[in-house]
Design an enzyme around this catalytic site. Sequence first.
Site: not given
Length: 503
Positions: A216, A231, A339
């Site tokens: 990032v 990203k 995640d």
Amino acid sequence: MSSNLLEGRIPPSLSNCSSLLILDLSSNHLTHDVPSELGSLSKLVMLYLGINNLTGQFPASLGNLTSLQELDFGYNRMEGEIPDDVARLTQMVIFQISLNSFSGVFPPGVYNMSLLKYLSLPGNSFSGNLRDDFGDRLPNLRRLLLGINQFTGAIPITLPNISSLERFDTSDNHLTGSIPLGFGKLPNLWWLGIQYNSLGNNSSTDLEFLSNFGNVFKGLLGPENKLVAVKVLNLLKHGSMKSFLAECEAFKGIRHRNLVKLITVCSSLDSKGNEFRALVYEFMPKGSLDMWLQPEDLERANNQPRTLTLPEKLNIAIDVASALEYLHVHCHDPVAHCDLKPSNILLDDDLTAHVSDFGLARLLYKFDRESFLNMFSSAGVRGTIGYAAPEYGMGGQPSIQGDVYSFGVLLLEMFTGKNPTDESFAGDYNLHSYTKSVLSVNEETGGSKAIDEGVRLVLQVGIRCSEEHPRDRMRMAEALRELFSIRSKFFGSNTTIRVNPSG
């Protein structure tokens, strides 16, 4: 004697307490220097003097405290170099001297603390190079925080030898060179802070790991120089560019006030002919939630010198639950985040939470199946230990039930103050079982305040979401309703109700 209103000097006469094991004078208003006489407390194991107004230098006499395991001088105004005498502190496990005015090279004596697990030096004026054998001299480090100093030279090539390393932050220095190979193989690393240095352009083989899905960067977009987060994805499978773009276009159609907005997608070839794929998101000025939950990172949360209040925490929890409920229920095809953790929850200027990285698990599963399965292997989820559902460690595919588990762990962390990777947790004893035991004791003693009851109910939601078996977990819609009810009943007068589910 911590967290009182103690003022004045630390009495040198404390050295008469020859059997003292723990001296905790943190979070007071103490001034002047640290008495050299404390160096005669030969049995001392823990010395906490952080968050005061102490000045002067680090006493060389403290090198006599050969039983000392934990030292905290953080958040003071001390200065000068760290004396070589600290080399005798070979039992040291925690060495925290951040946010002072210490100077000189990296303290040579620290290299002798081979048992060290937590080293925090941010916010000082240390300079010079780090030793090449850094990782071999300090092999047990879990957290290495060196940011906001004046270190130069390269990142030591031996740092990836520290298999226990969870967090490495050397941002805001003057480091040069490339990121050492091997960071991507560290099983426990979940934070790598290297921004604001002079590191060269790293190839994809140099820069193996910055997050689970890619690296990032902060950038400017368009003629208005709009601040964005870029990203760059590290997908190993070649080809399928059309399919990749189609998949990303579907993400652009996913809109919710609590999801980080995907602005555009880039898929092309770089100057070397390698595939380059990146997602451009809106930038969140207040940083990630983990910066607010971890005390050592408060200074990075746009210099916010405080922790989150209970109503703010509940608002953030509701924001996250709203985003997940939208992904699970209201999208054309249910989207499992896979995640969810504090570093993937970003805050805007109003501390409204925005969930990032949604859908990237699906991208990885589709375009780089091998990496996906490796990430969710029985060895543990890289960067997500403590938050990932147990079934992921046994080869399970992305699922909305897995998201519910992660959300439950997040709730428990926010409202207990305990990190799911805390050293006290091992085997079947984890944050879930810890919270259940705390609530059991609370029920026996009885809570006297309404706020206690509100927090208890929030923790119960966290427990029900983080059950071991997916079938026993709440659905996200039910968890969201419970949290709305708790906020209305116990926190309604202290916070703004936000009910727009998909705006």
